[in-house]
Design a protein around this motif. Sequence first.
Motif, PDB file in Angstrom:
ATOM      1  N   ALA A  31      -9.228 -12.805  -1.283  1.00 39.24           N
ATOM      2  CA  ALA A  31      -8.466 -12.594  -0.054  1.00 39.24           C
ATOM      3  C   ALA A  31      -9.015 -11.350   0.629  1.00 39.24           C
ATOM      4  O   ALA A  31      -9.408 -10.380  -0.045  1.00 39.24           O
ATOM      5  N   ARG A  32      -9.048 -11.387   1.937  1.00 39.55           N
ATOM      6  CA  ARG A  32      -9.529 -10.256   2.733  1.00 39.55           C
ATOM      7  C   ARG A  32      -8.399  -9.822   3.658  1.00 39.55           C
ATOM      8  O   ARG A  32      -7.942 -10.601   4.500  1.00 39.55           O
ATOM      9  N   LEU A  33      -7.943  -8.586   3.498  1.00 38.35           N
ATOM     10  CA  LEU A  33      -6.792  -8.090   4.221  1.00 38.35           C
ATOM     11  C   LEU A  33      -7.167  -6.866   5.055  1.00 38.35           C
ATOM     12  O   LEU A  33      -8.013  -6.064   4.644  1.00 38.35           O
ATOM     13  N   SER A  34      -6.514  -6.726   6.201  1.00 40.82           N
ATOM     14  CA  SER A  34      -6.730  -5.563   7.065  1.00 40.82           C
ATOM     15  C   SER A  34      -5.382  -5.044   7.532  1.00 40.82           C
ATOM     16  O   SER A  34      -4.421  -5.807   7.679  1.00 40.82           O
ATOM     17  N   LYS A  35      -5.328  -3.741   7.786  1.00 42.00           N
ATOM     18  CA  LYS A  35      -4.079  -3.142   8.236  1.00 42.00           C
ATOM     19  C   LYS A  35      -4.376  -1.952   9.142  1.00 42.00           C
ATOM     20  O   LYS A  35      -5.269  -1.143   8.867  1.00 42.00           O
ATOM     21  N   ARG A  36      -3.593  -1.861  10.206  1.00 42.75           N
ATOM     22  CA  ARG A  36      -3.649  -0.692  11.096  1.00 42.75           C
ATOM     23  C   ARG A  36      -2.308   0.027  10.970  1.00 42.75           C
ATOM     24  O   ARG A  36      -1.287  -0.483  11.408  1.00 42.75           O
ATOM     25  N   HIS A  37      -2.320   1.203  10.361  1.00 47.48           N
ATOM     26  CA  HIS A  37      -1.082   1.959  10.127  1.00 47.48           C
ATOM     27  C   HIS A  37      -1.002   3.097  11.145  1.00 47.48           C
ATOM     28  O   HIS A  37      -1.796   4.049  11.092  1.00 47.48           O
ATOM     29  N   TYR A  50       0.854  -1.192   0.000  1.00 48.71           N
ATOM     30  CA  TYR A  50       0.000   0.000   0.000  1.00 48.71           C
ATOM     31  C   TYR A  50       0.885   1.235   0.000  1.00 48.71           C
ATOM     32  O   TYR A  50       1.988   1.245   0.531  1.00 48.71           O
ATOM     33  N   ARG A  51       0.392   2.274  -0.641  1.00 49.80           N
ATOM     34  CA  ARG A  51       1.151   3.520  -0.786  1.00 49.80           C
ATOM     35  C   ARG A  51       0.337   4.660  -0.187  1.00 49.80           C
ATOM     36  O   ARG A  51      -0.834   4.853  -0.522  1.00 49.80           O
ATOM     37  N   LEU A  52       0.975   5.390   0.710  1.00 44.81           N
ATOM     38  CA  LEU A  52       0.341   6.561   1.318  1.00 44.81           C
ATOM     39  C   LEU A  52       0.966   7.825   0.733  1.00 44.81           C
ATOM     40  O   LEU A  52       2.189   7.971   0.695  1.00 44.81           O
ATOM     41  N   ALA A 102       5.122  10.402  -1.221  1.00 47.21           N
ATOM     42  CA  ALA A 102       4.538   9.060  -1.182  1.00 47.21           C
ATOM     43  C   ALA A 102       5.519   8.075  -0.561  1.00 47.21           C
ATOM     44  O   ALA A 102       6.730   8.148  -0.787  1.00 47.21           O
ATOM     45  N   LYS A 103       4.991   7.141   0.234  1.00 46.25           N
ATOM     46  CA  LYS A 103       5.776   6.058   0.807  1.00 46.25           C
ATOM     47  C   LYS A 103       5.039   4.750   0.603  1.00 46.25           C
ATOM     48  O   LYS A 103       3.816   4.688   0.757  1.00 46.25           O
ATOM     49  N   VAL A 104       5.806   3.722   0.249  1.00 47.97           N
ATOM     50  CA  VAL A 104       5.233   2.396   0.009  1.00 47.97           C
ATOM     51  C   VAL A 104       5.530   1.497   1.200  1.00 47.97           C
ATOM     52  O   VAL A 104       6.641   1.493   1.732  1.00 47.97           O
ATOM     53  N   PHE A 105       4.527   0.720   1.615  1.00 45.87           N
ATOM     54  CA  PHE A 105       4.646  -0.182   2.759  1.00 45.87           C
ATOM     55  C   PHE A 105       4.182  -1.581   2.355  1.00 45.87           C
ATOM     56  O   PHE A 105       3.332  -1.743   1.479  1.00 45.87           O
ATOM     57  N   LYS A 106       4.772  -2.581   2.988  1.00 45.43           N
ATOM     58  CA  LYS A 106       4.379  -3.960   2.715  1.00 45.43           C
ATOM     59  C   LYS A 106       3.031  -4.262   3.368  1.00 45.43           C
ATOM     60  O   LYS A 106       2.752  -3.812   4.475  1.00 45.43           O
ATOM     61  N   LEU A 107       2.224  -5.068   2.677  1.00 40.26           N
ATOM     62  CA  LEU A 107       0.957  -5.502   3.244  1.00 40.26           C
ATOM     63  C   LEU A 107       0.892  -7.031   3.348  1.00 40.26           C
ATOM     64  O   LEU A 107       0.779  -7.585   4.434  1.00 40.26           O
ATOM     65  N   LYS A 108       1.009  -7.743   2.211  1.00 39.40           N
ATOM     66  CA  LYS A 108       0.844  -9.199   2.279  1.00 39.40           C
ATOM     67  C   LYS A 108       1.367  -9.857   1.008  1.00 39.40           C
ATOM     68  O   LYS A 108       1.193  -9.332  -0.095  1.00 39.40           O
ATOM     69  N   GLN A 109       1.999 -11.008   1.167  1.00 39.35           N
ATOM     70  CA  GLN A 109       2.274 -11.919   0.065  1.00 39.35           C
ATOM     71  C   GLN A 109       1.422 -13.155   0.306  1.00 39.35           C
ATOM     72  O   GLN A 109       1.537 -13.813   1.339  1.00 39.35           O
ATOM     73  N   THR A 110       0.561 -13.477  -0.633  1.00 43.20           N
ATOM     74  CA  THR A 110      -0.377 -14.571  -0.412  1.00 43.20           C
ATOM     75  C   THR A 110      -0.863 -15.100  -1.758  1.00 43.20           C
ATOM     76  O   THR A 110      -0.373 -14.698  -2.819  1.00 43.20           O
ATOM     77  N   THR A 111      -1.789 -16.011  -1.719  1.00 45.62           N
ATOM     78  CA  THR A 111      -2.470 -16.481  -2.924  1.00 45.62           C
ATOM     79  C   THR A 111      -3.968 -16.286  -2.732  1.00 45.62           C
ATOM     80  O   THR A 111      -4.467 -16.258  -1.599  1.00 45.62           O
ATOM     81  N   LEU A 112      -4.667 -16.144  -3.832  1.00 47.84           N
ATOM     82  CA  LEU A 112      -6.114 -15.925  -3.773  1.00 47.84           C
ATOM     83  C   LEU A 112      -6.817 -17.271  -3.639  1.00 47.84           C
ATOM     84  O   LEU A 112      -7.257 -17.874  -4.614  1.00 47.84           O
TER      85      LEU A 112
END
Length: 375
Positions: free
Chosen positions: A330-336, A302-304, A315-325
């Motif tokens: 896929a349902r992802l959540s993040k608290r930044h 994700y990029r903020l 802009a800064k890019v942050f890692k979220l998830k490496q996964t498979t569908l």
Amino acid sequence: MTSGFSLKDQLFNQKKTRYLAGLFAAADPGFDPARFEADVMAELPDLELKQRISLIADVLSRHLPEDLEAAAPVLKRALPPPLDPNLRDDDFGDFIFAPLGEFVVLRGLDTAPELSLQLLSEITQRFSMEWAIRPFLTRWTDQTLAEMQRWASSDNYHLRRLVSEGTRPRLPWGQAVPLDLAQPLPLLDQLHADSTRYVTRSVANHLNDISKKDPDLVLDQLRLWQQAGRQDPKELVWMTAHALRGLVKAGHAGAMQMLGYDPDAPVTAKLSVADTPVHIGGALQFDCALDGPADAPVLVDYRLHFQRPGGKTSAKVFKLKQTTLKAGRARLSKRHPLKAGASTFTLVTGTHHLEVLVNGVVRASLSFELLDQAD
């Protein structure tokens, strides 16, 4: 009031200075450890970290014979035993030996390159000489590279690592070196099959540096290593991901493909912010729903886009998830966290933008208002 942590005080202080003085006093009966300590401590507290390295090197030059050939035997005798050569990974060693490299630069750069390189090869087995070697790469390029070719076959992994780390184009704290980006590649080709993570991490970091200016050169080199089959496949997978991390953040399609992620995969995303308003000192909580082909591998970042003073954004890019569908979703959540008063990055109120990237491609975006810290 409690003072904060000080790296410079932890690495260079009176206790460390006294330890170094004791080593030289044991190596040379004429060395005055009390005077050396006093000369260093008279100036050290007011200096920053790199200035402390230079100071200790300068004071050492006043306490050792002026001629490097006469000082070299004392320096060698003063060195403690090498770091454990049997480990597969390690840190730099003890920072108090960094000034020894600067001393060698002071005394040997102009007139004694052969002896200087030999001394650096000894010191680096106690503390990495990745900064001290760079002036020699600049002043004596061919001679230093030829010596590095020999070091690349050394039994000591600290010497092998110095070959890669010392020639990096963007080494933190290190001066630039006049090498073409491709010039060290034959050395890296030899080192990439190393069995020691301390070495292979440096090789991957070196490629990551190169990727900032020439992504294709890095991708081509990694393909050659994959075809050569000289490195353990799992280690090469790790090295490849580490080497391409900058390109991945930039969404480079070739890097994504090399890592097994299809930038053109038909993946859709829906993005939502869980709690509003969002305040400085709080956190941005967001959810992302992905849909696409079943079992498709996805690398999600994700990029903020932050507001900056004067109406600019960064802009800064942050890692979220490496996964498979799994089952195509896929349902992802993040608290930044949005920390108030951070020393490295000050938050500014206003409209901010959030983007979710899947395999390097923006798949969803939204805007939100960042407000002042809540009472």
